[in-house]
Design a protein around this motif. Structure first.
Motif, PDB file in Angstrom:
ATOM      1  N   VAL A 162     -12.805  13.260  -2.606  1.00 29.92           N
ATOM      2  CA  VAL A 162     -13.442  12.359  -1.644  1.00 29.92           C
ATOM      3  C   VAL A 162     -14.262  13.181  -0.659  1.00 29.92           C
ATOM      4  CG1 VAL A 162     -11.620  10.623  -1.813  1.00 29.92           C
ATOM      5  CG2 VAL A 162     -11.432  12.437  -0.099  1.00 29.92           C
ATOM      6  N   THR A 163     -15.059  12.476   0.114  1.00 32.95           N
ATOM      7  CA  THR A 163     -15.759  13.041   1.270  1.00 32.95           C
ATOM      8  C   THR A 163     -15.212  12.369   2.511  1.00 32.95           C
ATOM      9  OG1 THR A 163     -17.751  13.402  -0.032  1.00 32.95           O
ATOM     10  CG2 THR A 163     -17.986  13.380   2.371  1.00 32.95           C
ATOM     11  N   GLY A 164     -14.725  13.148   3.471  1.00 31.10           N
ATOM     12  CA  GLY A 164     -14.052  12.592   4.641  1.00 31.10           C
ATOM     13  C   GLY A 164     -12.552  12.544   4.391  1.00 31.10           C
ATOM     14  N   GLY A 165     -11.774  12.389   5.474  1.00 34.05           N
ATOM     15  CA  GLY A 165     -10.321  12.316   5.346  1.00 34.05           C
ATOM     16  C   GLY A 165      -9.632  13.612   5.716  1.00 34.05           C
ATOM     17  N   CYS A 166     -10.206  14.776   5.362  1.00 34.47           N
ATOM     18  CA  CYS A 166      -9.621  16.065   5.715  1.00 34.47           C
ATOM     19  C   CYS A 166     -10.119  16.488   7.101  1.00 34.47           C
ATOM     20  CB  CYS A 166      -9.979  17.124   4.677  1.00 34.47           C
ATOM     21  SG  CYS A 166      -9.321  16.797   3.028  1.00 34.47           S
ATOM     22  N   ALA A 167      -9.225  17.124   7.860  1.00 34.98           N
ATOM     23  CA  ALA A 167      -9.577  17.564   9.215  1.00 34.98           C
ATOM     24  C   ALA A 167     -10.572  18.719   9.144  1.00 34.98           C
ATOM     25  CB  ALA A 167      -8.323  17.980   9.971  1.00 34.98           C
TER      26      ALA A 167
ATOM     27  N   TRP B  68     -13.661  21.522  -1.204  1.00 34.60           N
ATOM     28  CA  TRP B  68     -13.792  20.065  -1.225  1.00 34.60           C
ATOM     29  C   TRP B  68     -12.490  19.424  -0.762  1.00 34.60           C
ATOM     30  CZ3 TRP B  68     -12.764  23.026  -5.414  1.00 34.60           C
ATOM     31  CH2 TRP B  68     -11.699  22.658  -6.229  1.00 34.60           C
ATOM     32  N   CYS B  69     -12.568  18.143  -0.432  1.00 33.43           N
ATOM     33  CA  CYS B  69     -11.407  17.375   0.050  1.00 33.43           C
ATOM     34  C   CYS B  69     -10.872  16.528  -1.103  1.00 33.43           C
ATOM     35  CB  CYS B  69     -11.808  16.485   1.237  1.00 33.43           C
ATOM     36  SG  CYS B  69     -10.429  15.552   1.948  1.00 33.43           S
ATOM     37  N   GLN B  70      -9.553  16.504  -1.240  1.00 32.30           N
ATOM     38  CA  GLN B  70      -8.918  15.752  -2.334  1.00 32.30           C
ATOM     39  C   GLN B  70      -7.770  14.920  -1.781  1.00 32.30           C
ATOM     40  OE1 GLN B  70      -6.328  17.387  -5.775  1.00 32.30           O
ATOM     41  NE2 GLN B  70      -8.402  17.369  -6.626  1.00 32.30           N
ATOM     42  N   ARG B  71      -7.707  13.654  -2.221  1.00 30.23           N
ATOM     43  CA  ARG B  71      -6.589  12.786  -1.836  1.00 30.23           C
ATOM     44  C   ARG B  71      -5.380  13.112  -2.686  1.00 30.23           C
ATOM     45  NH1 ARG B  71      -7.539   6.336  -1.470  1.00 30.23           N
ATOM     46  NH2 ARG B  71      -6.977   6.433  -3.664  1.00 30.23           N
ATOM     47  N   SER B  72      -4.187  12.751  -2.200  1.00 31.97           N
ATOM     48  CA  SER B  72      -2.950  13.155  -2.874  1.00 31.97           C
ATOM     49  C   SER B  72      -2.803  12.543  -4.254  1.00 31.97           C
ATOM     50  CB  SER B  72      -1.735  12.784  -2.009  1.00 31.97           C
ATOM     51  OG  SER B  72      -1.774  11.411  -1.656  1.00 31.97           O
ATOM     52  N   ASP B  73      -3.577  11.495  -4.588  1.00 32.34           N
ATOM     53  CA  ASP B  73      -3.507  10.952  -5.945  1.00 32.34           C
ATOM     54  C   ASP B  73      -4.524  11.600  -6.868  1.00 32.34           C
ATOM     55  OD1 ASP B  73      -5.716   9.942  -4.750  1.00 32.34           O
ATOM     56  OD2 ASP B  73      -5.389   7.859  -5.346  1.00 32.34           O
ATOM     57  N   GLY B  74      -5.171  12.690  -6.417  1.00 34.15           N
ATOM     58  CA  GLY B  74      -6.068  13.446  -7.284  1.00 34.15           C
ATOM     59  C   GLY B  74      -7.520  13.059  -7.204  1.00 34.15           C
ATOM     60  N   ILE B  75      -7.898  12.098  -6.354  1.00 27.31           N
ATOM     61  CA  ILE B  75      -9.291  11.660  -6.253  1.00 27.31           C
ATOM     62  C   ILE B  75     -10.030  12.572  -5.265  1.00 27.31           C
ATOM     63  CG2 ILE B  75     -10.806   9.768  -5.567  1.00 27.31           C
ATOM     64  CD1 ILE B  75      -8.691   7.828  -6.436  1.00 27.31           C
TER      65      ILE B  75
ATOM     66  N   GLY C  98       0.804  -1.214   0.000  1.00 28.57           N
ATOM     67  CA  GLY C  98       0.000   0.000   0.000  1.00 28.57           C
ATOM     68  C   GLY C  98       0.842   1.272   0.000  1.00 28.57           C
ATOM     69  N   LYS C  99       0.157   2.398  -0.089  1.00 28.37           N
ATOM     70  CA  LYS C  99       0.819   3.707  -0.118  1.00 28.37           C
ATOM     71  C   LYS C  99       0.230   4.588   0.984  1.00 28.37           C
ATOM     72  CE  LYS C  99       1.752   3.825  -5.108  1.00 28.37           C
ATOM     73  NZ  LYS C  99       1.524   4.574  -6.359  1.00 28.37           N
ATOM     74  N   CYS C 100       1.009   5.617   1.328  1.00 30.95           N
ATOM     75  CA  CYS C 100       0.525   6.662   2.233  1.00 30.95           C
ATOM     76  C   CYS C 100      -0.148   7.748   1.396  1.00 30.95           C
ATOM     77  CB  CYS C 100       1.685   7.260   3.033  1.00 30.95           C
ATOM     78  SG  CYS C 100       2.374   6.151   4.273  1.00 30.95           S
ATOM     79  N   TYR C 101      -1.330   8.162   1.799  1.00 34.75           N
ATOM     80  CA  TYR C 101      -2.041   9.240   1.108  1.00 34.75           C
ATOM     81  C   TYR C 101      -2.237  10.410   2.058  1.00 34.75           C
ATOM     82  CZ  TYR C 101      -3.207   5.891  -2.592  1.00 34.75           C
ATOM     83  OH  TYR C 101      -3.137   4.986  -3.607  1.00 34.75           O
ATOM     84  N   ASP C 102      -2.161  11.625   1.487  1.00 36.82           N
ATOM     85  CA  ASP C 102      -2.496  12.844   2.223  1.00 36.82           C
ATOM     86  C   ASP C 102      -3.869  13.326   1.759  1.00 36.82           C
ATOM     87  OD1 ASP C 102      -0.106  12.915   3.621  1.00 36.82           O
ATOM     88  OD2 ASP C 102       0.923  13.916   1.970  1.00 36.82           O
ATOM     89  N   TYR C 103      -4.603  13.954   2.666  1.00 35.88           N
ATOM     90  CA  TYR C 103      -5.903  14.531   2.347  1.00 35.88           C
ATOM     91  C   TYR C 103      -5.822  16.033   2.578  1.00 35.88           C
ATOM     92  CZ  TYR C 103      -7.669   9.746   2.309  1.00 35.88           C
ATOM     93  OH  TYR C 103      -7.874   8.432   2.009  1.00 35.88           O
ATOM     94  N   LEU C 104      -6.082  16.803   1.531  1.00 37.00           N
ATOM     95  CA  LEU C 104      -5.937  18.262   1.593  1.00 37.00           C
ATOM     96  C   LEU C 104      -7.227  18.927   1.116  1.00 37.00           C
ATOM     97  CD1 LEU C 104      -2.358  18.583   0.039  1.00 37.00           C
ATOM     98  CD2 LEU C 104      -2.945  18.627   2.454  1.00 37.00           C
ATOM     99  N   TRP C 105      -7.531  20.097   1.741  1.00 38.57           N
ATOM    100  CA  TRP C 105      -8.674  20.894   1.305  1.00 38.57           C
ATOM    101  C   TRP C 105      -8.318  21.647   0.027  1.00 38.57           C
ATOM    102  CZ3 TRP C 105     -13.169  19.829   3.217  1.00 38.57           C
ATOM    103  CH2 TRP C 105     -13.304  19.391   4.533  1.00 38.57           C
ATOM    104  N   LYS C 106      -9.217  21.653  -0.936  1.00 36.85           N
ATOM    105  CA  LYS C 106      -9.061  22.408  -2.176  1.00 36.85           C
ATOM    106  C   LYS C 106     -10.193  23.428  -2.266  1.00 36.85           C
ATOM    107  CE  LYS C 106      -5.549  20.067  -3.843  1.00 36.85           C
ATOM    108  NZ  LYS C 106      -4.239  20.678  -4.144  1.00 36.85           N
TER     109      LYS C 106
END
Length: 1430
Positions: free
Chosen positions: A1281-1286, A1272-1279, A1252-1260
């Motif tokens: 998502v809902t949830g994951g961001c603080a 919105w919240c985006q995972r570091s691979d560009g997907i 597996g990989k480590c992913y970051d979740y960032l607000w855009k």
């Protein structure tokens, strides 16, 4: 009262009674105080409990010391302490003995989840968590009794091994909320005017962890916009409601007359009538006969207001079935319980294991349909012998092992050096095996002494895991002797200083062994060389110089004292008379340089000698020099001449011919007459075969240039010994266990046609013979046929013909439109009876016991309708070619009237040809045998071995070496090597070095970081490529591996390395005890550590970089089918869930096939009768799986989403766990608005994954538009998502001003404060908030009106207005007055104009003497029209 009376009594009463009363009270208080002090000052103290002593078991006693101490610490009598509180000094205990080791063990559970450590203020709040929190995880540890797994005191297990830790620190990552994907697109709306829903779904990407928020709703629904309905129907929509199936029941007797009804068979070309219907319906049924009935369910059309409507308003295609055939349920019937058997306990275990007794019952009739299944047929309960206390002790069993066999380097584990050019046997990593067997041990009563019985028994009798039968080992690779360089030549010494006859002596030099030889016949070269010399000296003066002392003052000429000591050749001080006269005076002149003298450096070291030895034509010489550091001052001593700055001396004056002792190898250790007599006298270890022997060897004096010479040329004092004592190895006879008991012949009966059953016994070699001991026997395995085996009664199932297909009665189907035709799905039954070997009728339970599972009594059937398509059965698949990409196919064709129907000709719906890929035959190769010697290409036509030889043949250079390969097919069977390789061998290049200077390689590339996770070191190296030969330039200083290293620190990201395994080797069967070469064996495989980094993916790295705790197994047990042994095929594919009108719950089925696999001959498995494989699995779940087809109007689950990508739990970008997680989910879909509220229960699944990989979740965020933006919240691979961001770091979506901007011409700016529109300026209050907006003065009315209107309508982008407003020119303050910079600019402009005028005046005055008065200057006026764009 007495005390009170004393206070109020007269004086005479006080004198007579008061004094005596006070004295009594005082004495009582003193006594109580002493008692209290005594009780508090003396306390009991205890020591630690001692070890349990006494008899083995529960009769032990342990003691501890108990004493009485004073509060200040000193010990006193026991009587001073309270005897009621005295602690006990003895306690009964369980005495553990060594033989208990095989009865008790630690049971350690897995670590539970890491929990937060509670602090004084309670748990850490989730909001305070940034990365992770400290936690604690625990596990349970118990001491168990192996026999019945009961818990005992921990002290018993602690006797053998310390208790494992029950707690450990851990990290708890911050709570992670559930993460879901974006919503899919909306589904399509239905046609028509009825109310309907459209929905969209999303999937779970990461599950909630460590207390994170649960997953949100995965489904969103909304009402469709439908066109207006016709008049009278616009208010309602209609949905179909399907009820559950009713109870299975028999038809009414009035339907019995339909039993013989006939119907045309539309599947055949003939006009014959086929009988169908209710042949199974009879008024009376025999016990065990299957009864087929029918069951129905209700279908209603429901209006949106809840009222029933006409079914035609809800008709869909296909209409759900309202009836179907079914089997009348019958429960299983069993006999009564048999009597209890005798108790199984016939020997005494003490309290360690009870006995058991059992009883059985048989089956009278099996369950049919949904009837209750058969209960347990056997029951066990604990029993005791009751009163029989003096039982013989039960036998105990323990594992025993033979000696380890010799280490054998395995081809799969071989780490052979590919650069080694000599032919050597395999070395490096290998395996060694030993025999592991179970033996019986008994404990003699009263003594508890082990008495071992070495006869092997069945391994199932031994509890606990068996010791390992194989282990990794290492065969040392051959290495030659490595010696140091020669030391300098020593002084000339006589043979003996006690007997100094003659004037001849020897000078010697030495060298030492650095690396001892391993595995080579050749030993180390000679270590001492000598040369003859004249005038040897045993003793000599060793002179040391004292400090130079000046004669006058502190510098200038002076003298130093010499101290001489007489020493021998060992450097030990001896009496002075042994040395000759002193070679020099006791005082010598010296000079201390003055400050003004010439300053000269110290002498440099002597240069290397020009020759290693001296001959008639050449002598060795060496020199040294010094230099002038500073010239002398006036009056100082002058510098020496140039010739005095250099010195020369002779060196290596010894002759070039030297001598040394050479020895032959030691002879084998042999007996000697004298030593044998000595052994007999002193009785060496009591065995005649052991003792001391003698080894001999020859010694020669060798000359360096010509070979062997007379021994007088070599010093006798260092002559090697020619004889030495040695230990004669004791003879080791072969030790073999007695033969095991014959394997039991089967007590159960055997089939009459079965092959002869054999029984066998074996024995095991515990110790191999050595040193001439008695050899091992040839026979280790014996067989014989069993006698008097009972023949099983030959019961068999007899299946009768299937009945006609039974459909639902016509009376039931008459009310359903479209189902008037008697066709479709039904059930058919058959009778199954039990027959004996004489074809007589027998009881069902006999067949269930002896003939296996009962065949099916009911199966589904199909009566084709006139519109159905009918086909022939599928043909067999066509043959396959040997090509891996070939295909095979099978066909079927239409029958009867189906050939003329157009819909049956549609091959997409009704395929008539099926094609699939052929099974591919794959071969794998493995190296076999050793590498050949390096073959050098020479002048001859045939390749030669690259060994040194005389003549003009080529001795060195590049070559190749070869190695055979073994080729296996997918079943592990050996095939022709040409299937894997055209040549049948593999080759690689090799080199035999030629004589050259020492040559090192270039720097290697940097190694991977030594740590797989965190800080470490990376190194690079140079290694020795070619050793020097024939006087070549020597090598620099290298380590023992002939390498030079350079290391730098590094940091490795976690999870950059992983284990990769290669295929298992073929199963290797131990053939010593197995003449059939089948059964259990061992197979091995290679395991490599590879890099998972993107730039070096798949590259092999050292094994130390991977996690050693997760290394896959290198070895495993395996088995090969024996001839005629039956095997079961893999599971078949699950069938599809029933479709069409059969909505609701159903069953998917799959099948098993009984096949035979002959490991010695056949490559593929051949299907055989199912009876040969015994019973099918008892659990129906492995053959059947519930499934569901949603009915119209029902809520139903979607199909599983795809597994999400593997995600690791990470802290600061580094992996917290070694394995990641993947998730998938199913969402609920509501098909009608009325059922929307009742739909619930989405499903999620999570599984572990690797890589597996480590992913970051960032607000855009999007750009602002009218004070609003999208976040919105985006995972570091560009997907997205809902949830994951603080949530605490979520940016604002709307700009809000507080208080709100309600003043005229005001609005909320991007900075979150109120501002004025264009054309107006802000008037601020003292607290910094907007008071009101004022129009900018100086504006023309028209312009102002326009701007006012524009300001009200806000056509200008407020964001751009805010940006330019900060730096545009605004000359007025909020109060309407001019700003200070306006006055400054005006004054500056005025001064510049005055300066220009004055300058012009001066220039004009010089050129024109008579000039008129200059014209009046036009005054400058600053005009401002109110526009900010000035």
């Amino acid at each position: 009262m007495l005390l009170q009376q004393n206070w109020v009594s007269p004086h005479w009463a006080w004198q007579s009674l008061g004094k005596s009363f006070l004295l009594f009270v005082f004495l009582m208080l003193q006594t109580a105080d002493l008692e209290a002090r005594r009780g508090h000052q003396f306390v009991w103290k205890t020591g630690h409990w001692g070890r349990c002593i006494g008899d083995c078991g529960s009769g032990g006693v342990r003691s501890r010391a108990v004493w009485c101490t004073h509060a200040e610490g000193w010990t006193t009598y026991h009587a001073n302490c309270d005897q009621k509180d005295k602690p006990e000094s003895q306690r009964r205990c369980f005495k553990v003995c060594d033989w208990h080791l095989e009865l008790f063990e630690w049971e350690v559970s897995g670590w539970d989840r890491c929990g937060l450590v509670p602090f004084a203020g309670g748990e850490v709040e989730a909001g305070a968590c940034i990365t992770a929190q400290h936690g604690l995880q625990r596990r349970s540890i118990r001491c168990l009794q192996k026999l019945n797994r009961t818990v005992v005191a921990n002290e018993i297990c602690e006797y053998f091994s310390p208790q494992p830790p029950a707690e450990q620190a851990c990290l708890v990552p911050c709570p992670r909320d559930c993460v879901v994907s974006e919503f899919s697109g909306w589904s399509e709306c239905g046609t028509g005017c009825a109310k309907s829903l459209q929905h969209r779904t999303r999937a779970v990407i990461a599950p909630p962890l460590y207390g994170g928020a649960p997953c949100p709703n995965l489904t969103e629904s909304r009402a469709c916009i439908a066109p207006a309905c016709p008049l009278g129907e616009e208010e309602h929509s209609y949905s179909l409601r399907v009820g559950s199936w009713g109870e299975c029941r028999l038809p009414h007797p009035k339907d019995a007359d339909l039993a013989g009804r006939t119907m045309p068979d539309f599947g055949s070309d003939s006009g014959e009538q086929s009988t169908s219907g209710l042949l199974g319906y009879k008024p009376h049924h025999r016990p065990g006969e299957v009864e087929i009935g029918y069951q129905t369910r209700q279908i209603r059309c429901v209006r949106s207001d809840g009222k029933n409507a006409v079914l035609s308003l809800c008709v869909q295609d296909p209409v759900p079935l309202t009836f179907k055939s079914c089997v009348i349920a019958k429960d299983c019937e069993t006999s009564e319980w048999s009597a209890w058997s005798a108790c199984s306990q016939t020997c005494g275990w003490g309290d360690l294991a009870p006995g058991f007794r059992s009883r059985r019952r048989s089956v009278w009739s099996v369950a049919v349909g949904a009837g209750k299944q058969c209960p347990e047929l056997e029951e066990r309960e604990v029993c005791s012998m009751g009163g029989k206390e003096l039982l013989q002790p039960c036998p105990r069993f323990a594992w025993r092992t033979s000696e380890w066999k010799a280490c054998q380097a395995s081809l799969l584990l071989d780490q052979q050096d590919p650069h080694h050019h000599k032919h050597v046997s395999l070395c490096g990593g290998g395996t060694q095996t030993r025999e592991v067997y179970c033996v019986q041990i008994t404990v003699e009563l009263g003594r508890h002494r082990l008495k071992e019985v070495t006869r092997p028994v069945d391994g199932k009798l031994c509890l606990g895991p068996a010791p390992s039968a194989s282990q990794l080992c290492n065969l040392p690779c051959p290495s030659a002797c490595v010696v140091s360089a020669w030391s300098a030549w020593g002084p000339c010494l006589p043979e003996s200083c006690q007997d100094r006859q003659g004037r001849r002596g020897f000078r010697m030099r030495q060298r030492q062994v650095i690396v001892d030889p391993v595995g080579t016949l050749a030993g180390c070269p000679h270590l001492i060389e000598s040369i003859l010399c004249e005038d040897p000296v045993c003793y000599e003066w060793i002179v040391s110089e004292g400090i130079c002392v000046a004669d006058h003052g502190k510098c200038g000429p002076g003298s130093r004292m010499l101290k001489a000591v007489c020493k021998n050749k060992k450097g030990e001080e001896v009496p002075h008379h042994l040395c000759s006269e002193l070679p020099r005076p006791e005082v010598v002149a010296c000079e201390i340089p003055c400050a003004t003298d010439c300053v000269i450096s110290e002498w440099s070291p002597w240069s290397p000698c020009s020759h290693s030895c001296s001959s008639k034509n050449a002598e060795g010489s060496q020199s040294r020099s010094r230099s002038i550091l500073a010239l002398p001052a006036e009056g100082g001593r002058a510098c020496p001449p140039d010739r005095a700055l250099q010195e020369h001396r002779a060196c290596n004056g010894h002759p070039c011919v030297h001598f040394f002792w050479e020895t032959s190898p030691w002879s084998p250790c042999s007996k000697d007459a004298l030593v044998t007599a000595l052994n007999a006298t002193i009785n060496w270890s009591g065995e005649a075969a052991c003792g001391v022997g003698i080894q001999t060897r020859k010694v020669f004096c060798m000359k360096s240039s010509s070979g062997q010479v007379t021994p007088k040329r070599c010093p006798e004092s260092i002559r090697p010994e020619t004889m030495r004592p040695c230990l004669l190895l004791c003879k080791k006879d072969c030790l073999v266990t007695p033969f095991s008991e014959w394997t039991r012949c089967p007590t159960a009966c055997q089939p009459g046609n079965a092959t002869a059953v054999k029984q066998s016994r074996y024995r095991i070699i515990v110790q191999d013979a050595a040193n001439g001991g008695q050899a091992c026997p040839d026979t280790l395995y014996e067989e014989r046929e069993c006698e008097d085996i009972p023949i099983c009664p030959a019961y068999r199932w007899r299946t009768h013909r299937w009945s006609h297909c039974v459909l639902v009665p016509d009376s039931v189907r008459q009310g359903v439109p479209g189902h008037s035709e008697a066709c479709g799905h039904g059930l058919q039954s058959r009778a199954v009876t039990c027959l004996s070997e004489h074809n007589d009728s027998a009881n069902v339970s006999d067949c269930m016991r002896w003939a296996g599972a009962m065949p099916a009594l009911v199966q589904e059937c199909l009566v084709p309708c006139k519109d159905d398509c009918t086909f022939t059965p599928w043909s067999k698949f066509t043959a396959c070619s040997f090509d891996c990409e070939s295909t095979r196919s099978r066909r079927r064709s239409l029958t009867g009237r189906s050939r003329k129907r157009d819909k049956c000709q549609n091959t997409e719906v009704y395929p008539q040809v099926e094609t699939e890929l052929c099974p591919c035959e794959v071969f794998t190769s493995q190296p076999h045998g050793n590498w050949s010697d390096c073959i050098i290409g020479g002048g001859t036509s045939e390749p030669r071995l690259g060994t040194r030889s005389h003549g003009d043949t080529k001795e060195c250079g590049e070559g190749v070496r070869l190695r055979a390969i073994a080729c296996y097919d997918t079943t592990g069977r050996l095939v022709e090597p040409s299937r894997c390789s055209s040549s049948g061998y593999i080759e690689e290049s090799c080199t035999i070095p030629c004589p050259f200077d020492c040559k090192l390689s270039d720097w290697s590339s940097w190694s991977p970081c030594s740590s797989s996770c965190g800080p470490g070191v990376k190194v690079r190296s140079k290694w020795l490529k070619e050793k020097p030969y024939n006087g070549g330039r020597p090598c620099p200083k290298l380590d023992l591996k002939n390498q030079v290293y350079e290391a730098v620190p590094c940091y490795a990201e976690c999870n950059q390395y992983s284990w990769v395994v290669e295929p298992w080797s073929p199963c290797k069967i131990n053939s010593e005890q197995n003449s059939l070469h089948c059964g259990e064996g061992i197979q091995t495989r290679k395991v490599r550590c590879v890099s998972t980094a993107e730039d070096h993916g798949g590259e092999t790295v050292p094994n130390t970089l991977c996690d050693q705790a997760e290394i896959p197994a290198l070895m495993q047990k395996c088995s090969l089918y024996c001839p005629s042994e039956c095997a079961v095929s893999d599971w078949g594919q699950w069938s599809t869930c029933p479709q069409g009108g059969q909505c609701g719950d159903g069953l998917q089925v799959r099948n098993l096939t009984c096949v035979v696999h002959d490991a010695s001959v056949s490559v593929t498995s051949k299907p055989v009768e199912n009876a040969l494989c015994g019973e099918l699995p008892s659990k129906e779940s492995v053959l059947q799986l519930p499934c569901s087809v949603p009915c119209p109007g029902d809520c139903h689950l979607t199909e599983w989403s795809e597994w999400s990508s593997c995600e690791l739990t990470c802290i600061n970008g580094r992996s917290f766990e070694t394995t990641g997680r993947q998730s998938r989910s199913r969402a609920f879909i509501s098909q009608s608005p009325e059922n929307q509220e009742s739909c619930s229960g989405q499903v999620m699944e999570t599984r572990p994954c690797s890589g597996g990989k480590c992913y970051d979740y960032l607000w855009k965020t999007s750009l602002w538009r009218d004070n609003v933006r999208t976040v919105w919240c985006q995972r570091s691979d560009g997907i997205n998502v809902t949830g994951g961001c603080a949530l605490r770091t979520k940016p604002a979506e709307v700009w809000h001003c507080s208080p709100a901007c309600r003043k005229p011409f005001s609005y909320c700016t991007q900075r979150g404060v109120c501002g004025c529109e264009r054309g107006y300026t802000e008037i601020m209050r003292s607290d910094g908030f907007l008071d009101y907006c004022v129009k900018v003065p100086g504006l023309e009315d028209k312009k102002a009106d326009v701007k006012t209107i524009a300001g009200k309508n806000k056509p200008v982008n407020s964001k751009m207005h805010d940006i330019f407003k900060g730096w545009s020119i605004q000359p007025f303050n909020p109060d309407g007055k001019l700003k200070m910079w306006v006055y400054g600019v005006s004054a500056g402009g005025f001064l510049i104009i005055v300066f220009l005028i004055f300058t012009s005046y001066l220039m004009c005055k010089k050129t024109k003497q008579h000039q008129s008065t200059p014209p009046q200057q036009k005054p400058l006026t600053l005009a401002y029209d109110g526009d900010i764009d000035m």
